[in-house]
Design a protein around this motif. Structure first.
Motif, short mmCIF file in Angstrom:
data_model
loop_
_atom_site.label_atom_id
_atom_site.label_comp_id
_atom_site.label_asym_id
_atom_site.label_seq_id
_atom_site.Cartn_x
_atom_site.Cartn_y
_atom_site.Cartn_z
N ASP A 41 0.81 -1.21 0.00
CA ASP A 41 0.00 0.00 0.00
C ASP A 41 0.85 1.27 0.00
OD1 ASP A 41 -2.41 -1.30 -0.11
OD2 ASP A 41 -2.74 -1.30 2.05
N ASP A 42 1.99 1.23 0.71
CA ASP A 42 2.83 2.43 0.77
C ASP A 42 3.88 2.45 -0.33
OD1 ASP A 42 4.44 0.41 1.67
OD2 ASP A 42 5.16 1.48 3.46
N GLN A 43 3.68 1.60 -1.36
CA GLN A 43 4.58 1.58 -2.52
C GLN A 43 3.83 1.86 -3.82
OE1 GLN A 43 6.14 -2.43 -1.96
NE2 GLN A 43 8.16 -1.58 -1.46
N ARG A 44 2.60 2.32 -3.73
CA ARG A 44 1.78 2.45 -4.94
C ARG A 44 2.39 3.47 -5.90
NH1 ARG A 44 -4.33 3.17 -3.00
NH2 ARG A 44 -4.61 3.29 -5.27
N GLY A 45 2.85 2.98 -7.03
CA GLY A 45 3.52 3.80 -8.03
C GLY A 45 5.02 3.59 -8.06
N LEU A 46 5.58 2.85 -7.10
CA LEU A 46 7.03 2.71 -7.04
C LEU A 46 7.59 1.73 -8.08
CD1 LEU A 46 8.05 2.99 -3.30
CD2 LEU A 46 7.56 4.76 -5.00
N ALA A 47 6.79 0.78 -8.55
CA ALA A 47 7.28 -0.10 -9.63
C ALA A 47 7.61 0.74 -10.86
CB ALA A 47 6.22 -1.15 -9.96
N HIS A 48 6.73 1.69 -11.17
CA HIS A 48 6.97 2.58 -12.30
C HIS A 48 8.06 3.60 -11.98
CE1 HIS A 48 5.87 6.50 -14.35
NE2 HIS A 48 6.24 5.73 -15.35
N ALA A 57 7.41 8.79 -0.55
CA ALA A 57 8.05 7.49 -0.31
C ALA A 57 9.54 7.64 -0.04
CB ALA A 57 7.82 6.58 -1.51
N LYS A 58 10.01 6.97 1.02
CA LYS A 58 11.42 7.02 1.39
C LYS A 58 12.21 6.00 0.57
CE LYS A 58 10.47 10.05 4.56
NZ LYS A 58 10.81 11.48 4.35
N ARG A 59 13.53 6.17 0.60
CA ARG A 59 14.41 5.32 -0.18
C ARG A 59 14.23 3.84 0.14
NH1 ARG A 59 19.44 2.84 0.20
NH2 ARG A 59 20.58 2.72 -1.81
N ASP A 60 13.97 3.51 1.41
CA ASP A 60 13.87 2.11 1.79
C ASP A 60 12.70 1.40 1.13
OD1 ASP A 60 12.25 3.73 3.75
OD2 ASP A 60 11.67 1.71 4.38
N ARG A 61 11.64 2.15 0.75
CA ARG A 61 10.51 1.52 0.06
C ARG A 61 10.88 1.16 -1.38
NH1 ARG A 61 8.99 -1.16 2.55
NH2 ARG A 61 6.86 -1.39 1.82
N PHE A 62 11.79 1.95 -1.98
CA PHE A 62 12.31 1.62 -3.31
C PHE A 62 13.22 0.40 -3.23
CE2 PHE A 62 11.19 6.05 -3.67
CZ PHE A 62 10.81 6.25 -4.99
N THR A 63 14.16 0.43 -2.32
CA THR A 63 15.11 -0.68 -2.22
C THR A 63 14.42 -1.98 -1.83
OG1 THR A 63 15.62 -0.08 0.08
CG2 THR A 63 17.01 0.88 -1.65
N SER A 64 13.37 -1.88 -1.02
CA SER A 64 12.63 -3.09 -0.64
C SER A 64 12.00 -3.74 -1.86
CB SER A 64 11.56 -2.73 0.39
OG SER A 64 10.76 -3.87 0.69
N PHE A 65 11.32 -2.96 -2.69
CA PHE A 65 10.70 -3.52 -3.89
C PHE A 65 11.77 -4.08 -4.83
CE2 PHE A 65 8.84 -3.60 -8.09
CZ PHE A 65 7.53 -3.98 -7.87
N TYR A 66 12.86 -3.34 -5.00
CA TYR A 66 13.94 -3.75 -5.90
C TYR A 66 14.55 -5.07 -5.46
CZ TYR A 66 18.05 -3.00 -8.94
OH TYR A 66 19.02 -3.11 -9.90
N GLU A 67 14.82 -5.21 -4.19
CA GLU A 67 15.45 -6.42 -3.67
C GLU A 67 14.49 -7.61 -3.64
OE1 GLU A 67 16.79 -5.08 0.09
OE2 GLU A 67 18.40 -3.83 -0.75
#
Length: 568
Positions: A81-88, A216-226
């Motif tokens: 929910d707190d990553q909505r849009g982070l894949a793009h 969104a903070k950096r950790d939400r990006f790195t979490s999805f990426y990893e």
């Protein structure tokens, strides 16, 4: 870039109360390993020890070039929910600093020097269930290839995702989100909110939410990426004027050292869709809608089946039935005073989880009410009486002709198109076949077709469904929903006649009169064009090309268009 959903699909995803679960996108085998369908023998398929798959295809069109694709089996549906849009957002970030290219400007400079244009040669898109990175290299020189492979490897596990670059990119993503505030997007939101209120799809549009994009903070990006950019979820594709053995070695050297996490991201729970309502109506409106569109359809959970010859053949009777209904709408639309301008019928699949059927028409402006019975009665006519032998023969001939044309043009297919064909086969889990194998299966399917099979397939597909009828219009009519439902029910009371059986007719244009002559001929050598003037003063430009085999393109221009029209 974001991969758009077909507009027809948006109108016709309908209700049922079934629970949908997406499968883990970690295939260990290629679909051809469990299929009797012959895979294209020109493609070499393989899997690295870390689970990453690859496909290599030698293709010389255009010569001296190669297309690279990296498919990641993860998209917006995998977001929290707190990553909505982070894949793009992440798709953008992978171009903004990586292990081998920490300086973004330096990377862009190298690409430009090698003739790689961002946008036309280097691009990407994010969808609900996949993210795809694309490089079309303008040459196969070592320096160009090294850059291409290094960039693709960095996409896989080398993104730096610096907080500074994330902050810089927020404005770009927000601008893209605002640019997508289109009539199609607004209608999508209305339609999904009504038709699939509890489905994850409704709450995971790839562009995301403004709040997440801004905060969104950096950790939400790195979490999805990893979690999701793992070799087990990746497929690397190479198509071009290449030596497959050389490129296989390069793929192994480039990607084998990638590691899977101990706890990779899990498959999303897709939610539920309404069920048991039997029939419902809805009206969607937006001031920028260009036409009144009507749709009638249903949705159900999709049951996956292996890609085998028998299963492909089973789909043909319904495919032919839908094609004939579409042809009937085409004929109706051409009649004087018709309330519709077009119509179609179809069956669709989404994410290996949802299957839905639809009948839809576009109404002539101001005549949507008259178009409702046309839509309802044409479907009912087909369900009640089936089809004619003339309709079946015509459709069979078209299907065979298309498959034969594909075989004839096989040698001139472009590498970029073949690369995307391989990409499209991944999530659909379909065997990538040669045009010759597709023609073989098509002939088997067409030979087995009968009027009875097509009729039964259509009846079975529409039997006992929860139906939704929708109107999409510029402005919502007063009492539009109740009016729409009433028009549909009233139409159901009208008796429909069987389709008119027509006798076969011969082609009418066989005599074109006395042949003319060529009065002038001019060769333009630097352009490879021959210009002719005929005795009736028609002018012709001829150019021979070899990049699309067994194909002739004809463009005709008559007069000077509206400039020659009288003022009245």
């Amino acid at each position: 870039m974001n991969k758009q959903i077909p507009f027809l699909s948006l109108l016709l995803i309908l209700g049922g109360s079934a629970f949908l679960t997406a499968k883990e996108a970690q295939p260990t085998k290629w679909p051809q390993e469990d299929s009797d369908i012959a895979v294209d023998p020109k493609v070499e398929f393989g899997t690295l020890k870390n689970g990453m798959r690859f496909a290599i295809l030698r293709n010389a069109e255009p010569p001296g070039r190669v297309s690279l694709r990296l498919h990641v089996a993860a998209g917006s549906l995998n977001e929290a929910d707190d990553q909505r849009g982070l894949a793009h957002f992440l798709e953008h970030m992978l171009f903004n600093g990586s292990r081998n290219f920490p300086d973004v400007e330096n990377l862009l400079g190298q690409m430009q020097r090698l003739g790689i244009a961002f946008g036309s040669h280097a691009n990407a898109y994010t969808s609900f269930d996949e993210t795809v990175y694309m490089l079309d290299l303008p040459n196969i020189e070592e320096e160009t290839l090294k850059l291409g492979f290094d960039v693709m490897r960095d996409f896989g596990d080398g993104a730096l995702l610096s907080s500074e670059e994330i902050e810089k990119e927020r404005g770009v993503i927000l601008s893209e989100k605002r640019s997508r505030d289109s009539v199609e997007m607004r209608l999508m939101e209305q339609q999904f909110g009504f038709l699939l209120p509890d489905s994850l799809i409704t709450h995971r549009f790839p562009i995301g939410t403004e709040k997440v994009i801004k905060e969104a903070k950096r950790d939400r990006f790195t979490s999805f990426y990893e979690d999701y950019y793992t070799p087990a979820k990746m497929t690397f594709i190479v198509v071009g004027d290449i030596d497959p053995l050389v490129y296989k070695k390069r793929i192994i050297e480039t990607f084998s050292s990638m590691k899977n996490p101990d706890q990779p991201g899990t498959a999303p729970e897709m939610g539920t869709i309404p069920k048991g309502f039997k029939f419902q109506a809805a009206v969607f409106s937006d001031k920028e809608v260009k036409s009144d569109d009507l749709a009638l359809g249903f949705v159900q959970a999709y049951k996956t089946t292996p890609d085998r010859v028998s299963n492909r053949i089973k789909r043909y009777p319904l495919r032919v039935a839908n094609s004939i209904i579409g042809r009937r709408f085409d004929i109706l639309a051409k009649k004087e005073g018709s309330p519709i301008s077009s119509g179609s019928a179809g069956r669709f699949e989404w994410f290996n989880a949802i299957e839905f059927g639809s009948i839809d028409v576009t109404a002539v402006e101001g005549q949507w009410e008259a178009a409702v019975p046309v839509m309802e009665q044409e479907l009912r006519r087909a369900l009640q009486y089936g089809f004619t032998s003339t309709e079946l023969d015509e459709t069979k001939a078209e299907i065979i002709n298309q498959a034969e044309q594909a075989v004839q043009r096989a040698d001139t297919r472009q590498s970029s198109s073949l690369a995307m064909g391989l990409v499209n086969s991944i999530n659909s889990n379909r065997v990538f076949t040669s045009p010759a194998e597709s023609l073989r299966i098509t002939k088997m399917a067409v030979e087995a077709l009968t009027l009875e099979k097509c009729h039964e397939a259509l009846k079975s597909f529409w039997k006992d469904r929860d139906l939704t009828i929708t109107l999409t219009s510029r402005t919502a009519p007063e009492n539009g929903t109740s009016t729409l439902a009433a028009l549909y029910r009233k139409s159901q009371e009208v008796k429909v006649d069987p389709p008119e059986k027509k006798e076969d007719v011969t082609f009418a244009y066989t005599n074109f009169g006395e042949a003319g002559t060529v009065t002038s001929r001019r060769e333009i050598e630097d352009l490879g064009i021959t210009q002719l003037i005929l005795s009736n003063n028609i002018r012709i430009n001829l150019k021979r090309t070899d990049f699309q085999k067994n194909s002739i393109s004809v463009h005709a221009r008559f007069g000077n268009g509206k400039l020659t029209q009288p003022a009245d």
